[in-house]
Design a protein around this motif. Sequence first.
Motif: not given
Length: 301
Positions: A83-84, A87-88, A90-91, A121
């Motif tokens: 999950a981390e 998120a990275e 996407v960022q 995702q």
Amino acid sequence: MISNGKSGICLIRKNINGRLFQTAYGELAALGVDPVEKKPLYHFHPGSSILSIGTNGCNFRCDFCQNWHISTAETPRKQTTPAELAAEAVQTGSTGIAFTYNEPTIWYEFVYDCAAEFKKQGLKNVIVSNGYINEAPLAELIPLIDAANIDLKGFTEKFYKETLGSLEPVKRTITALYESGVSVEVTNLLIPGKNDDEQDFESMCRWLASVSPDIPLHISAYFPAYKSTIRPTEPETVIRMKKTAEKHLRYVYAGNIKNENNSSLCPHCKTVLVRRSGYEVKSFLKTNRCPGCGKQLYFCV
């Protein structure tokens, strides 16, 4: 057999009191955001960036390894979760994640779980691998994989024995990935006196074309690394092998040499599809059809 308290050649699978543990789950030895062309993948979302991760260890022992500092020894690792990482990605504006730098199949459990999270995702999954994996785990992983670059190190069992591997499983992996709809590209590192026999090389190209002449082949010049002190590959050798490969394959690229034009051309009408200068990339593709002649191409855009 692995003795109690010892690890296999991969470094991260360890016998602890008679049970085999994978000791690097979710632990990163390397992380970065790279151009997808650096994998190298030239036909998968050209010009995009991709989050790239690796851990320690490998199931081969290549004297010429370019990432030997993490593939042959344990280094400090950073703990993370799927999950981390998603998120990275996407960022950082990444198209997805590439399991690279070391051999992804040796930390298969984390690669699988991470790829499942990225797929959920809507992000892309890439493996950069030597392709040395059994059929059953490969079949389980394939539905999660969007693209792969497989390192076809040579085309003789003699050469593969020097790496502690075998040729046939790698051929089987390339075939399985392509037939399953994964966007596949292949890399061959030319090492003087080791795997640069022209007859063997052409046999490799013929075999690859029998799977599909559309599979891109990246021919890379070797430079001394790790334990290998063999002289670097002459650029002329790479160019000559490229011309041989082009007799059988529609997309052939030369790597690690200066001033070589690695733009992608339509194999039917020679329209420039993707212009490349190093990692500066300009894609003219909006779909997987040639903007010049309209024919379907082996690209994911």
